[in-house]
Motif scaffolding. Structure first.
Motif, PDB file in Angstrom:
ATOM      1  N   SER A   1      -4.011  24.528   9.328  1.00 41.61           N
ATOM      2  CA  SER A   1      -4.172  23.967  11.355  1.00 41.61           C
ATOM      3  C   SER A   1      -5.140  23.194  11.745  1.00 41.61           C
TER       4      SER A   1
ATOM      5  N   ALA B   1     -10.561  20.115  24.677  1.00 39.20           N
ATOM      6  CA  ALA B   1     -10.514  20.518  23.155  1.00 39.20           C
ATOM      7  C   ALA B   1      -9.723  21.491  23.374  1.00 39.20           C
ATOM      8  N   GLY B   2      -9.181  22.275  21.992  1.00 44.71           N
ATOM      9  CA  GLY B   2      -8.237  23.264  22.242  1.00 44.71           C
ATOM     10  C   GLY B   2      -8.487  24.768  23.087  1.00 44.71           C
ATOM     11  N   ALA B   3      -9.896  24.579  22.351  1.00 40.19           N
ATOM     12  CA  ALA B   3     -10.535  25.899  22.989  1.00 40.19           C
ATOM     13  C   ALA B   3     -11.211  25.269  24.264  1.00 40.19           C
TER      14      ALA B   3
ATOM     15  N   GLU C   1      -7.328  27.077  25.864  1.00 41.90           N
ATOM     16  CA  GLU C   1      -7.634  28.104  26.340  1.00 41.90           C
ATOM     17  C   GLU C   1      -8.181  28.476  27.023  1.00 41.90           C
TER      18      GLU C   1
ATOM     19  N   HIS D   1      -5.917  32.028  15.412  1.00 41.85           N
ATOM     20  CA  HIS D   1      -7.225  31.182  15.812  1.00 41.85           C
ATOM     21  C   HIS D   1      -8.198  32.581  16.199  1.00 41.85           C
TER      22      HIS D   1
ATOM     23  N   THR E   1     -10.975  31.219  17.668  1.00 38.00           N
ATOM     24  CA  THR E   1     -11.217  30.547  19.460  1.00 38.00           C
ATOM     25  C   THR E   1     -10.391  31.234  20.370  1.00 38.00           C
ATOM     26  N   ASN E   2      -9.181  31.896  20.199  1.00 39.99           N
ATOM     27  CA  ASN E   2      -8.458  32.636  20.752  1.00 39.99           C
ATOM     28  C   ASN E   2      -9.402  33.924  21.682  1.00 39.99           C
TER      29      ASN E   2
ATOM     30  N   THR F   1       0.060  31.721  19.328  1.00 40.92           N
ATOM     31  CA  THR F   1       0.312  30.160  18.727  1.00 40.92           C
ATOM     32  C   THR F   1       1.623  30.576  17.821  1.00 40.92           C
TER      33      THR F   1
ATOM     34  N   THR G   1      -0.753  31.360  12.756  1.00 43.60           N
ATOM     35  CA  THR G   1      -1.285  30.393  12.115  1.00 43.60           C
ATOM     36  C   THR G   1      -0.951  30.335  10.389  1.00 43.60           C
TER      37      THR G   1
ATOM     38  N   ASP H   1      -0.716  28.858  22.045  1.00 46.76           N
ATOM     39  CA  ASP H   1      -2.320  28.103  21.792  1.00 46.76           C
ATOM     40  C   ASP H   1      -1.133  26.649  21.057  1.00 46.76           C
TER      41      ASP H   1
ATOM     42  N   ALA I   1      -1.243  23.965  19.490  1.00 42.00           N
ATOM     43  CA  ALA I   1      -2.207  23.263  17.745  1.00 42.00           C
ATOM     44  C   ALA I   1      -1.756  23.593  17.567  1.00 42.00           C
TER      45      ALA I   1
ATOM     46  N   ASN J   1      -3.630  20.004  21.613  1.00 43.35           N
ATOM     47  CA  ASN J   1      -4.602  19.244  20.895  1.00 43.35           C
ATOM     48  C   ASN J   1      -3.567  17.698  20.649  1.00 43.35           C
TER      49      ASN J   1
ATOM     50  N   HIS K   1      -5.994  15.916  19.973  1.00 43.95           N
ATOM     51  CA  HIS K   1      -6.500  15.319  18.725  1.00 43.95           C
ATOM     52  C   HIS K   1      -5.541  15.967  17.264  1.00 43.95           C
ATOM     53  N   LYS K   2      -4.961  16.214  17.532  1.00 45.21           N
ATOM     54  CA  LYS K   2      -4.362  17.340  16.283  1.00 45.21           C
ATOM     55  C   LYS K   2      -3.022  16.101  16.673  1.00 45.21           C
TER      56      LYS K   2
HETATM   57  C1  LIG Z   1      -7.733  23.553  15.616  1.00 50.59           C
HETATM   58  C2  LIG Z   1      -7.239  25.261  17.128  1.00 50.59           C
HETATM   59  C3  LIG Z   1      -7.459  25.853  18.106  1.00 50.59           C
HETATM   60  C4  LIG Z   1      -8.811  24.764  18.862  1.00 50.59           C
HETATM   61  O1  LIG Z   1      -9.209  23.964  19.162  1.00 50.59           O
HETATM   62  P1  LIG Z   1     -10.262  22.651  19.398  1.00 50.59           P
HETATM   63  O2  LIG Z   1      -9.367  21.473  19.886  1.00 50.59           O
HETATM   64  O3  LIG Z   1     -10.958  22.284  17.795  1.00 50.59           O
HETATM   65  O4  LIG Z   1     -11.254  23.510  19.853  1.00 50.59           O
HETATM   66  C5  LIG Z   1      -7.312  27.030  18.539  1.00 50.59           C
HETATM   67  N1  LIG Z   1      -6.353  27.500  18.108  1.00 50.59           N
HETATM   68  C6  LIG Z   1      -5.389  27.120  16.862  1.00 50.59           C
HETATM   69  C7  LIG Z   1      -4.287  27.517  15.669  1.00 50.59           C
HETATM   70  C8  LIG Z   1      -6.040  25.426  16.421  1.00 50.59           C
HETATM   71  O5  LIG Z   1      -5.772  24.933  14.852  1.00 50.59           O
END
Ligand SMILES: *Cc1c(COP(=O)(O)O)cnc(C)c1O
Length: 490
Positions: A84, A144-146, A149, A177, A179-180, A221, A225, A250, A252, A274, A276-277
């Protein structure tokens, strides 16, 4: 580990290396007249005692941080199949461009006329991300991803409120994830959790039953996941839209899709990306990231301020006059250095390279899944860019997934994500990414298979791992709450 083992050495803190008067820099005498600080600042703003900073020469700083970096695992040291999280290698050319003086020396208070190049870079990055995601407008601000969201959930609210129909609930699948649901609750919505079907996907019939006129939308997503593509996504989008809701992706897991298909074309209204991913900017150390949010036209009026605009003469401007905007979500314009890195990466790959990257990520995962799938179970089958194995078969030997994760560290390999998603018992979520060679993937698979054999023959040995790391097994909760930054062997 023996007494003489060099890993037993305790690293001094940088404060302990400090010697009064040592310096890493020599600043020339100023050629303007110096003024005492108390003429520039009120007495209340002045310190009484100097700050307790370490006084060390440059090479002590470099050695200190190099040594610490070797005590940790990172993507520049070794394989990092953390599911992830898309721990791909971050090309060093990204760092070179991010350090160009014309970019790194900018100040956010410079007038728009003086930062046209930086705005152009942001504009072009936004255009590329809109193209990859199939969306119409974007904000690069979320950090960030969170946070992306969270911005998405606020956009849900702004959109429904503008229509005079504020709604209460957001639907999320049980594989999501963490964070959702956290985001949804922070934004003041209620979470409705939906179970996955036997293939690990969302069941349109179950979704239809959960939809209603109090549902603001669905957060999904894709691939989800479990790494599975939501193949019913067009039906899902139709159901959500027919119920007056919005569909949030999402994003990510975009590494599996980019250049192949686009969230916008699949029926999504909003997606966070993201950087950074998927787009290779460093992460994992708690540093800055970026989670741009791209939307369809009807959501553009609500995007965060300011909106980056292109004037008719081709110059760039920042638009602060959007009365329906959800407002500002980040200091200045976002994490600019991260945007430069992602821009570099995308320009370097080009359109064809972006699709190739996704294909290689999926191929690498297919290879790992094929090599490990007969030993480690795949309750939901192989995923696209990642697969979720189960370590439940090791329980007969008293060995758990956690033990496998710890033993992997002895091979110089970071553990996959474990115990997530929650719907797989003893989950081992593995995402190899496209940047690893076949040799490295084989080394990982060999290690995983060897650990399974060790577990059968000598379970206590696996339970005692790791053996070669600077610290052994920590009480993880306590290590977080009371960090001891001095390294000691136990
Ligand atoms: C990493 C991730 C997030 C959160 O992203 P951050 O940049 O770490 O806040 C949300 N959903 C999924 C599926 C992720 O892999």
């Amino acid at each position: 580990m023996t007494e003489k083992d060099p890993r037993n050495k305790t690293s001094p803190l940088i404060f302990e290396r400090s010697q009064p008067g040592r310096r890493g820099t020599a600043v020339p005498e100023p050629d303007v007249q110096a003024r005492p600080l108390d003429q520039l600042l009120p007495a209340s703003a002045l310190r009484v005692t100097p700050p307790a900073l370490p006084e060390v020469p440059e090479h002590d700083v470099v050695r200190h941080f190099t040594e610490i970096s070797l005590k940790n695992h990172h993507v520049d040291r070794g394989f990092y199949p953390l599911g992830s999280c898309t721990m791909k290698y971050n090309p060093k050319v990204n760092e070179m461009t991010a350090r160009l003086p014309g970019l790194v020396d900018l100040h956010p208070f410079q007038p728009v006329s003086a930062v046209q190049g930086a705005l152009k870079l942001m504009w072009e990055l936004g255009e590329m991300l809109n193209e990859v995601s199939g969306m119409d407008a974007i904000s690069l601000q979320p950090a960030a991803g969170a946070q992306g969201e969270f911005v998405g959930a606020l956009l849900f609210r702004a959109y429904h409120t503008a229509k005079g129909d504020p709604r209460k609930k957001i639907i999320i699948p049980d594989s999501a994830h963490g964070t959702n649901p956290a985001t949804v609750i922070m934004a003041g919505y209620e979470v409705v959790t939906l179970g996955s079907n036997a293939e690990g996907r969302m069941d349109p019939a179950a979704l239809e039953a959960a939809l209603g006129d109090d549902v603001a939308g669905l957060m999904l997503t894709n691939p989800n996941t479990l790494g599975k593509f939501e193949s019913e996504i067009e039906t899902i989008a139709e159901l959500v839209h027919d119920a007056g809701g919005l569909l949030y992706m999402d994003g990510a897991n975009l590494n599996a899709l980019m250049g192949i298909t686009r969230p916008g074309d699949l029926g999504y209204d909003i997606v966070h990306i993201n950087l950074h991913k998927t787009f290779s900017t460093p992460h994992g150390g708690g540093g800055p990231g970026a989670g741009p949010v791209a939307v369809k036209e009807q959501l553009a009026p609500f995007l965060p301020l300011p909106i980056l605009m292109q004037n008719e003469d081709g110059s760039y401007a920042l638009d602060w006059e959007r009365p329906t905007s959800i407002g500002k979500v980040h200091g200045f314009w976002g994490n600019f250095g991260v945007l430069v890195r992602a821009y570099t990466y995308m320009r370097m790959l080009g359109e064809g390279g972006i699709a190739e990257t996704a294909k290689a990520a999926v191929l690498n995962n297919a290879y790992v899944s094929a090599r490990l799938g007969d030993t480690y179970e795949l309750p939901y089958g192989r995923g696209l860019h990642e697969s979720v194995f189960s370590g439940a078969f090791l329980k007969q030997h008293g060995v758990r997934t956690l033990d496998v994760a710890k033993r992997l560290l002895d091979f110089g390999i970071h553990a996959p994500t474990v115990y997530f998603p929650l719907i797989v018992a003893e989950a081992i979520m593995c995402e190899p990414t496209e940047t690893e060679t076949k040799q490295e993937l084989d080394r990982f698979c060999d290690a995983m298979l060897q650990i399974a054999e060790e577990a059968a023959k000598d379970p206590e040995f696996v339970q005692g791992a790791p053996y070669t790391t600077p610290v052994r097994r920590l009480d993880e909760a306590r290590a977080n709450r009371q960090p001891d930054v001095r390294f000691r062997a136990d």
